[in-house]
Design an enzyme around this catalytic site. Structure first.
Site, PDB file in Angstrom:
ATOM      1  N   ARG A 151      -7.917   9.348  14.632  1.00  0.00           N
ATOM      2  CA  ARG A 151      -7.197   9.919  13.502  1.00  0.00           C
ATOM      3  C   ARG A 151      -8.065  10.960  12.792  1.00  0.00           C
ATOM      4  NH1 ARG A 151      -7.329   9.155   8.295  1.00  0.00           N
ATOM      5  NH2 ARG A 151      -8.465   7.198   8.295  1.00  0.00           N
ATOM      6  N   GLU A 195      -0.493   2.299   8.684  1.00  0.00           N
ATOM      7  CA  GLU A 195      -1.550   1.934   9.630  1.00  0.00           C
ATOM      8  C   GLU A 195      -1.123   0.778  10.530  1.00  0.00           C
ATOM      9  OE1 GLU A 195      -5.344   1.144   7.781  1.00  0.00           O
ATOM     10  OE2 GLU A 195      -6.348   0.776   9.686  1.00  0.00           O
ATOM     11  N   GLY A 218       0.832  -1.198   0.000  1.00  0.00           N
ATOM     12  CA  GLY A 218       0.000   0.000   0.000  1.00  0.00           C
ATOM     13  C   GLY A 218       0.867   1.249   0.000  1.00  0.00           C
ATOM     14  N   ARG A 228     -14.047  12.641  13.637  1.00  0.00           N
ATOM     15  CA  ARG A 228     -14.858  11.469  13.376  1.00  0.00           C
ATOM     16  C   ARG A 228     -15.462  10.836  14.630  1.00  0.00           C
ATOM     17  NH1 ARG A 228     -10.861   8.930   8.713  1.00  0.00           N
ATOM     18  NH2 ARG A 228     -11.495  10.427   7.129  1.00  0.00           N
ATOM     19  N   ALA A 250       2.345   2.936   2.363  1.00  0.00           N
ATOM     20  CA  ALA A 250       3.568   2.830   3.148  1.00  0.00           C
ATOM     21  C   ALA A 250       4.547   1.866   2.488  1.00  0.00           C
ATOM     22  CB  ALA A 250       3.242   2.380   4.574  1.00  0.00           C
ATOM     23  N   GLY A 251       4.070   0.685   2.123  1.00  0.00           N
ATOM     24  CA  GLY A 251       4.952  -0.341   1.569  1.00  0.00           C
ATOM     25  C   GLY A 251       5.521   0.049   0.219  1.00  0.00           C
ATOM     26  N   HIS A 274     -15.992   5.366  11.591  1.00  0.00           N
ATOM     27  CA  HIS A 274     -16.181   6.497  10.681  1.00  0.00           C
ATOM     28  C   HIS A 274     -17.659   6.872  10.616  1.00  0.00           C
ATOM     29  CE1 HIS A 274     -16.016   9.026   7.186  1.00  0.00           C
ATOM     30  NE2 HIS A 274     -14.715   8.896   7.113  1.00  0.00           N
TER      31      HIS A 274
END
Lengths: 670, 254
Positions: free
Chosen positions: A468, A458, A46, A341, A48-49, A270
């Site tokens: 968050r 995450e 994703g 949220r 980050a990766g 959410h």
């Protein structure tokens, strides 16, 4: 309260504003010749990766990336909708690094680490530059400059976006950078591979065991360092906005091999998702927070009206303005519909529990665009086009075109799922599990408590505290991958330049593969009577009822007992069809649910331990008279890092949170 | 279960890429019109598992129409009867009680079947690796607002960039051509100032890789555009062809 000696966050000394600049200028380097001999394993592709893989490969490291999907581009970052925050101050509305830092700490209800969050705010601007250079087509204004929108919990416009599919565009940017390195031979990409264990040798993480999903073959891979970028664990609730395959397995295997798990109970519910429609449902769909820029949230003022709407006797469009309760605007005038949220979700639950819900199940509120379509956009367009005294219908038509441009794909998605046209009728929404702030505990370098094992995005716990803010997940994933790990990994790898690649015939690899194989065989051989989904749905219900938007001591204790019983039943009675050495999605799912059945218990234990309410963690016993979260900074101003000490046995370690640059206060959005 | 639809499914079953494969017929009952097509398959698989049979393998992940993983060929059309919708966003209200529905995997020699309805689309990744990027290392970027990009160009680049890489264009094409997929990426960068430096090399390399993967040629029938769940325009192919011809004429190979 003092920090456990097992938790050294390695936060650099000095002034907050100087910490990162100074640290990255002094962190040890690895010279280019040595980088070529150092191998890095990355699990997950994703934001980050993919960004970490591309950046580390560009530096010259040998990188292997694993993802369970059929392509790196499928990772669930792709589904992020609304946008990405950055302290660019392009709007001249007073934004700054400090303000983004402050909003994030406050939004997280004072449960995040100051130094990490400040660094995040600092590099946020570089992310936008990097993405634009890659050709990410962000929304622009007519002058050719980048456009911004607002998100919850902030009073500036700092969110960059690409219609309602910002995550897609950012991920495709990172994916392109990653595939470029694949083409150059710098990254080996292993798709349809699932990591099933980490391998530790002499106290350091040295590789992983992965299963090739197509052939079922178990593989051993060595790495000088391993980066887990495997996302969050919201699917423990069965129904969530996560993708069907999103799972905790990589992080959980690491946890079982010594990585502490930070704040597992911090889950983000959410506020704006499409409500549950039936028991066949496999997932929930988010309607981006960006919609709260223009959508106003309301329920009827009178219960009779809510009742009439529920039974179809009253059309919500016919309910008069004065009979509507815009409860967020009423309760939180300063932030209105753009409260964070956790606050918005609880407020929706409160109204629905009180009997004002508007759909068949009584669990939905309205998100209504009619007002802004007409008066915010319609009027502006009419003026632009020189239409004098436009009719109401004209205003609506003109405004509709603008709304379509901004949120078209979201409106289409809503209509496709519900069969209702959101341009004509207010959307119905209800909170749903979305993101997990908790994750593997990491230090300032993003290293877990296992040397050489890192967690990014995450999958780690670090930046969002107990809640968050919207458009901050994309920011964190890319910050970790593009701008943090390429520097911080030097602190570890500079000491590894003499470590030769370890032969995967080493006994530690042997033992890890054996235990993975035995577990798969065990799952297969139970041959019980119930499907994997049967157990997953039951676990999800326990978690949602007892460890969801509201929690209490009694419920959590009950949930722990129920999960233990369910887990025992799973290992006695689950049925996994097909073989081990073939493409077998049910087998993959079974392994993931088995891990969720352990994680669920830890989440409840963490929630039970935290005798306060903060952010997404709301303990009914701890609330103010107005029903707001009541924090206990004195006793719980810490990160709860859990060490697994045996089967379903954990020891709590505390990392004391110190606030030197922000004055802690009761969070107020009024 | 609260549905009232009864359907007959004819599903392609194929154990692995070497198996010949065949259609199997499965009646499914009590389907709710609010279910998604994939949730209907969840119901079928739950039943198959309970009966001790092998469930149908199919690719899926986000179930909100953006990851591009789902890939069923339904009644002769990729992603089924609706326009602009992926299989995961197709709901049973688009079918009638009593319908027979035929479900196959994507058919293209460049997309070998892995099992049942799941195919191998790694050829797409290799095409991107050949040139679907702007060569900019992390850290080299200048300020994001230093190059103003006309809104229309940014919007057009965005429209091309919304491709989800599902492969429906290939499945829809009688030649199994990947031109729509490749041209969408080529166009995204051709429309932006950042993409100009490598514009010619990019199109040549990506097309070469596309050909090497065994995708068919484009004969401009437009089935790809008609079936694309994201409405990627055929004009991207025209742009790519122009770029390709121009690049062939002007690029000097060392």
């Amino acid at each position: 309260m003092t920090t456990s000696p097992k938790l050294d966050a390695k936060i650099p000394d000095g002034q907050l504003e100087q910490k990162w600049t100074k640290y990255r200028s002094t962190v040890p380097l690895v010279n280019p010749a040595n980088k070529r001999n150092l191998e890095i394993i990355i699990v997950g592709s994703g934001l980050a990766g993919a960004s970490a893989a591309a950046s580390l490969a560009e530096l010259g490291y040998k990188v292997k990336v694993f993802c369970f999907q059929d392509s790196a581009r499928r990772a669930h970052s792709i589904a992020a909708q609304g946008g990405i925050n950055a302290a660019k101050n392009y709007q001249n509305d007073g934004d700054s690094t400090y303000r983004l830092f402050y909003d994030t700490i406050k939004g997280g209800d004072y449960r995040a680490r100051e130094a990490n969050v400040y660094r995040l705010a600092e590099v946020s601007a570089n992310i936008i530059d990097q993405c634009v250079a890659q050709g990410v087509p962000f929304a622009r204004e007519y002058g050719g400059m980048l456009d911004n929108r607002s998100f919850g919990g902030t009073q500036v416009k700092r969110t960059f976006y690409a219609a309602g599919q910002t995550g897609q565009q950012l991920l495709l940017g990172a994916y392109s950078a990653l595939q470029r390195q694949v083409g150059l031979g710098q990254v080996e990409m292993l798709t349809r591979h699932e990591m099933l264990d980490i391998v530790n040798i002499d106290g350091k993480c040295r590789g992983i065991i992965a299963r090739d999903a197509v052939t079922g073959k178990l593989e051993r891979h060595f790495g000088h360092a391993v980066l887990l970028c495997s996302g969050g664990y919201g699917n423990v609730f069965f129904l969530s906005t996560n993708a069907m395959g999103s799972n905790v397995t990589a992080a959980w295997k690491a946890h079982k091999k010594g990585a502490f798990f930070g704040n597992p109970c911090f889950t983000q519910i959410h506020p704006t998702c499409i409500p549950v429609s039936g028991d066949h449902q496999s997932k929930l769909t988010l309607m981006s927070e960006s919609l709260r820029n223009d959508g106003r949230i309301w329920v009827p003022k009178r219960k009779e009206d809510a009742e009439a709407i529920r039974t179809g006797k009253l059309n919500p469009n016919d309910l008069k303005e004065e009979d509507r309760d815009y409860y967020l605007e009423r309760r939180y005038p300063a932030f209105g519909n753009l409260v964070p949220r956790d606050v918005a979700s609880r407020a929706a639950k409160e109204r629905c529990d009180a009997g004002f819900g508007v759909n068949r199940t009584g669990e939905a509120v309205y998100l209504d665009f009619a007002f802004n379509m007409k008066y915010k956009y319609g009027k502006k367009e009419a003026t632009k086009k020189g239409i004098q005294n436009p009719t109401e219908e004209q205003l609506t038509e003109l405004g509709k075109a603008v709304v379509k441009e901004q949120y078209g794909n979201l409106f289409d998605m809503y209509q496709q799922i519900t069969g209702v046209n959101p341009y004509e009728n207010p959307m119905m929404i209800y909170p749903a599990v979305h993101y997990t702030m908790g994750g593997l505990w990491v230090d300032y370098n993003l290293m877990t408590t296992v040397p050489g094992l890192y967690a990014l995005g995450e999958a780690n716990f670090s930046d969002h505290g107990a809640n968050r803010l919207g458009a901050s997940a994309l920011m964190q994933g890319l910050a970790d991958g593009y701008f943090v790990i390429p520097y911080t990994i030097g602190a570890y790898l500079s000491n590894e330049i003499r470590t030769k690649a370890i032969d995967t015939n080493h006994e530690a690899f042997e033992a890890a593969e054996k235990s993975v194989r035995e577990r798969l065989e065990k799952l297969k051989n139970i041959n019980g009577t119930k499907t994997v989904d049967y157990f997953h749905k039951r676990l999800g219900k326990i978690m949602w009822d007892q460890c969801g938007m509201a929690r209490n001591e009694q419920g959590l204790k009950q949930a722990i007992a129920d999960i233990q019983a369910l887990r025992a039943d799973f290992w006695k009675d689950v049925r996994v069809p097909g073989g081990l050495n073939e493409f077998n999605p049910e087998l993959e799912k079974a392994g993931r649910v088995a891990d969720f059945l352990e994680l669920g218990e830890l989440m409840c234990r963490d929630a039970l331990n935290r005798n306060e309410s903060c952010g997404g963690h709301f303990r009914e016993e701890f609330q103010t008279e107005e029903g707001e979260a009541l924090r206990d900074d004195e006793n719980f101003g810490y990160v709860a890092a859990w060490e697994m000490t045996g089967d379903a046995n954990w020891e709590l370690h505390r990392e004391d949170l110190k606030y030197e640059n922000i004055k802690i206060a009761q969070r107020s959005y009024k | 279960m609260s549905g009232n639809m009864n359907l007959t499914l004819k599903v392609w079953r194929q154990k692995n890429k070497d198996d010949r494969g065949k259609f199997e017929t499965y009646p499914v009952q009590h389907i709710s019109p609010d279910m998604s097509f994939l949730e209907m398959f969840d119901v079928l698989n739950e039943r198959l598992i309970n009966e001790g049979k092998d469930p149908v393998a199919f690719d899926h992940d986000c179930r909100e129409g953006i990851c591009g993983m789902c890939s069923m060929f339904i009644n002769g059309r990729p992603h089924g009867p609706l326009q602009g919708v992926t299989t995961c966003q197709l709901h049973m209200r688009s079918f009638k009680n009593g319908d027979t529905i035929v479900v196959e995997p994507w058919r293209a020699s460049a997309f070998p079947v892995i099992k049942d309805l799941a195919v191998d689309r790694s050829a797409f990744d290799r095409i991107i690796s050949a040139g679907g990027f702007i060569s900019v290392n992390t850290g080299n970027a200048q300020d994001a607002n230093s190059i103003p990009i006309p809104k229309d160009d940014a919007d057009a680049a965005f429209a091309a960039a919304t491709c989800i890489g599902c492969g429906a264009c290939v499945a829809a094409c009688k030649n199994a051509s990947a031109m729509l997929f490749v041209s969408a990426k080529v166009s995204q960068f051709a429309l932006l100032p950042q993409g100009q430096a490598e514009r010619q090399e990019r199109v040549l390399n990506m097309v070469a890789q596309m050909d090497a993967e065994g995708f068919g040629s484009c004969t401009n029938t437009g089935a790809c555009e008609a079936e694309c769940p994201k409405g990627i325009s055929l004009s991207n192919i025209a742009r790519m062809n122009r770029d390709y011809i121009g690049a062939q004429l002007s690029v000097q190979k060392a």
